[in-house]
Design a protein around this motif. Structure first.
Motif, PDB file in Angstrom:
ATOM      1  N   ALA A   1      15.428  11.734 -20.707  1.00  0.00           N
ATOM      2  CA  ALA A   1      14.372  10.718 -20.609  1.00  0.00           C
ATOM      3  C   ALA A   1      13.794  10.653 -19.204  1.00  0.00           C
ATOM      4  CB  ALA A   1      14.925   9.356 -21.012  1.00  0.00           C
ATOM      5  N   ALA A   2      14.652  10.847 -18.195  1.00  0.00           N
ATOM      6  CA  ALA A   2      14.198  10.770 -16.805  1.00  0.00           C
ATOM      7  C   ALA A   2      13.279  11.926 -16.433  1.00  0.00           C
ATOM      8  CB  ALA A   2      15.401  10.745 -15.864  1.00  0.00           C
ATOM      9  N   LEU A   3      13.413  13.063 -17.115  1.00  0.00           N
ATOM     10  CA  LEU A   3      12.585  14.234 -16.822  1.00  0.00           C
ATOM     11  C   LEU A   3      11.335  14.303 -17.688  1.00  0.00           C
ATOM     12  CD1 LEU A   3      15.229  17.078 -16.353  1.00  0.00           C
ATOM     13  CD2 LEU A   3      14.126  15.678 -14.602  1.00  0.00           C
ATOM     14  N   GLN A   4      11.266  13.456 -18.686  1.00  0.00           N
ATOM     15  CA  GLN A   4      10.154  13.526 -19.628  1.00  0.00           C
ATOM     16  C   GLN A   4       8.810  13.290 -18.935  1.00  0.00           C
ATOM     17  OE1 GLN A   4      10.665  10.983 -23.010  1.00  0.00           O
ATOM     18  NE2 GLN A   4       8.968  11.877 -24.154  1.00  0.00           N
TER      19      GLN A   4
ATOM     20  N   LEU B   1      17.088  19.817 -17.594  1.00  0.00           N
ATOM     21  CA  LEU B   1      15.971  20.674 -17.204  1.00  0.00           C
ATOM     22  C   LEU B   1      16.003  21.965 -18.000  1.00  0.00           C
ATOM     23  CD1 LEU B   1      13.586  21.189 -15.253  1.00  0.00           C
ATOM     24  CD2 LEU B   1      15.239  22.139 -13.646  1.00  0.00           C
ATOM     25  N   ARG B   2      17.194  22.518 -18.168  1.00  0.00           N
ATOM     26  CA  ARG B   2      17.344  23.732 -18.989  1.00  0.00           C
ATOM     27  C   ARG B   2      16.845  23.487 -20.411  1.00  0.00           C
ATOM     28  NH1 ARG B   2      23.202  24.187 -20.451  1.00  0.00           N
ATOM     29  NH2 ARG B   2      22.444  22.470 -21.731  1.00  0.00           N
ATOM     30  N   ASP B   3      17.204  22.341 -20.950  1.00  0.00           N
ATOM     31  CA  ASP B   3      16.867  22.043 -22.336  1.00  0.00           C
ATOM     32  C   ASP B   3      15.376  21.783 -22.557  1.00  0.00           C
ATOM     33  OD1 ASP B   3      19.540  22.328 -22.908  1.00  0.00           O
ATOM     34  OD2 ASP B   3      19.958  20.169 -22.967  1.00  0.00           O
TER      35      ASP B   3
ATOM     36  N   VAL C   1      27.471  29.237  -9.274  1.00  0.00           N
ATOM     37  CA  VAL C   1      28.143  30.349  -9.950  1.00  0.00           C
ATOM     38  C   VAL C   1      27.521  30.579 -11.319  1.00  0.00           C
ATOM     39  CG1 VAL C   1      30.329  29.975  -8.743  1.00  0.00           C
ATOM     40  CG2 VAL C   1      29.906  28.820 -10.925  1.00  0.00           C
ATOM     41  N   ASP C   2      27.888  31.682 -11.941  1.00  0.00           N
ATOM     42  CA  ASP C   2      27.333  32.037 -13.238  1.00  0.00           C
ATOM     43  C   ASP C   2      27.674  30.982 -14.294  1.00  0.00           C
ATOM     44  OD1 ASP C   2      26.374  35.045 -12.914  1.00  0.00           O
ATOM     45  OD2 ASP C   2      28.230  34.807 -11.794  1.00  0.00           O
ATOM     46  N   GLY C   3      26.666  30.563 -15.047  1.00  0.00           N
ATOM     47  CA  GLY C   3      26.889  29.683 -16.184  1.00  0.00           C
ATOM     48  C   GLY C   3      27.122  28.232 -15.854  1.00  0.00           C
ATOM     49  N   PHE C   4      26.958  27.842 -14.587  1.00  0.00           N
ATOM     50  CA  PHE C   4      27.198  26.452 -14.205  1.00  0.00           C
ATOM     51  C   PHE C   4      26.137  26.019 -13.216  1.00  0.00           C
ATOM     52  CE2 PHE C   4      29.323  23.131 -11.642  1.00  0.00           C
ATOM     53  CZ  PHE C   4      29.695  22.267 -12.653  1.00  0.00           C
TER      54      PHE C   4
ATOM     55  N   GLN D   1      22.868  28.241 -14.911  1.00  0.00           N
ATOM     56  CA  GLN D   1      22.407  28.153 -16.294  1.00  0.00           C
ATOM     57  C   GLN D   1      20.924  28.525 -16.413  1.00  0.00           C
ATOM     58  OE1 GLN D   1      24.056  24.408 -18.366  1.00  0.00           O
ATOM     59  NE2 GLN D   1      24.217  23.929 -16.194  1.00  0.00           N
ATOM     60  N   LEU D   2      20.135  28.099 -15.437  1.00  0.00           N
ATOM     61  CA  LEU D   2      18.701  28.376 -15.470  1.00  0.00           C
ATOM     62  C   LEU D   2      18.396  29.829 -15.148  1.00  0.00           C
ATOM     63  CD1 LEU D   2      17.261  25.188 -13.715  1.00  0.00           C
ATOM     64  CD2 LEU D   2      17.710  25.578 -16.133  1.00  0.00           C
ATOM     65  N   LEU D   3      19.280  30.469 -14.397  1.00  0.00           N
ATOM     66  CA  LEU D   3      19.112  31.902 -14.165  1.00  0.00           C
ATOM     67  C   LEU D   3      19.403  32.678 -15.441  1.00  0.00           C
ATOM     68  CD1 LEU D   3      20.776  32.344 -10.658  1.00  0.00           C
ATOM     69  CD2 LEU D   3      18.350  32.552 -11.188  1.00  0.00           C
ATOM     70  N   GLU D   4      20.421  32.263 -16.171  1.00  0.00           N
ATOM     71  CA  GLU D   4      20.782  32.959 -17.400  1.00  0.00           C
ATOM     72  C   GLU D   4      19.698  32.838 -18.459  1.00  0.00           C
ATOM     73  OE1 GLU D   4      24.614  31.618 -18.681  1.00  0.00           O
ATOM     74  OE2 GLU D   4      25.673  32.876 -17.219  1.00  0.00           O
TER      75      GLU D   4
END
Length: 234
Positions: free
Chosen positions: A10-13, A40-42, A57-60, A64-67
């Motif tokens: 909701a805060a990013l909407q 943000l990813r979602d 690190v990878d996946g955290f 997550q946004l790089l992946e």
């Protein structure tokens, strides 16, 4: 004005879009706004330029946004232990603007203070200074660095009152205050929200004037890496 939002989503909407310039507080795994990064990813936004000391690190966290390939460019001082960050950069899939750590902190601080640019000796004679203005002061060469003014800043704090006055905890303070000050719009994720006036003014680390939206995340994910220590002689 009510600054408290019911969720990170909701805060990013309505305030983030494709191609945006973002700044994200934290230092790898320490003091990162975990819920806001996941939200943000979602959103599915793409082609982001992200200012952050590193991508963890990878996946955290930002990893997550790089992946998900949502980041087009990183402005950072450290690749760190993120293998996907390294892979994308070396493969030419990710733009990277390497910035000395102290210079990055000052670029954010200057942005928050309304200072458009400053001179520093850091980076003179290296790739960092290529294409930038050089000037002599007292017999020394300095390079001019432009301030950073992200459209949106995502920040992690320990405690906030309802007016947005913030307290950070220990090393999680790191880049967060400067990131919060630099952003044209700042969203903060906190572990505790208290009534306005209940925080001693002398204890406030960042004034609420810099904070536009607040999200309560009382149980941030705990990431603990197990390490094996070998004692000499055993």
């Amino acid at each position: 004005m009510n600054k408290i939002y019911p969720s990170a989503a909701a805060a990013l909407q309505g305030i983030v879009s494709d191609g945006a310039l973002l700044a994200v507080g934290g230092f790898g795994l320490c003091g990162i706004p975990e819920a806001l990064i996941a939200a943000l990813r979602d959103t599915g936004v793409k082609n982001l330029t992200v200012i952050s000391n590193n991508a963890g690190v990878d996946g955290f966290g930002l990893g997550q946004l790089l992946e998900t390939r949502q980041i087009k460019k990183m402005i950072s001082s450290y690749v760190g232990e993120n293998k996907e960050f390294e892979r994308q950069y070396l493969a030419g899939e990710l733009e990277l603007e390497f910035t000395p750590q102290g210079t990055l902190a000052e670029k954010l601080r200057a942005g928050g203070a309304g200072i458009p640019a400053f001179y520093t000796r850091t980076g003179v004679g290296t790739l960092v200074a290529e294409g930038k203005e050089l000037r002599e002061f007292d017999g020394h060469t300095y390079v001019m660095e432009r301030a950073l003014n992200p459209e949106l800043s995502l920040v992690k704090a320990w405690k906030a009152d309802k007016s947005g006055n913030l307290l950070f905890r220990r090393t999680a303070r790191n880049f967060n205050p400067a990131v919060a000050m630099a952003g044209k719009l700042t969203v903060v994720e906190v572990e505790e929200i208290v009534e306005t006036g209940s925080i001693d003014p002398d204890s406030v680390h960042l004034a609420g004037i810099y904070v536009h939206r607040i999200v309560h995340n009382p149980h941030p994910e705990k990431r603990i890496e197990k390490r094996t220590v070998t004692v000499k002689g055993e």
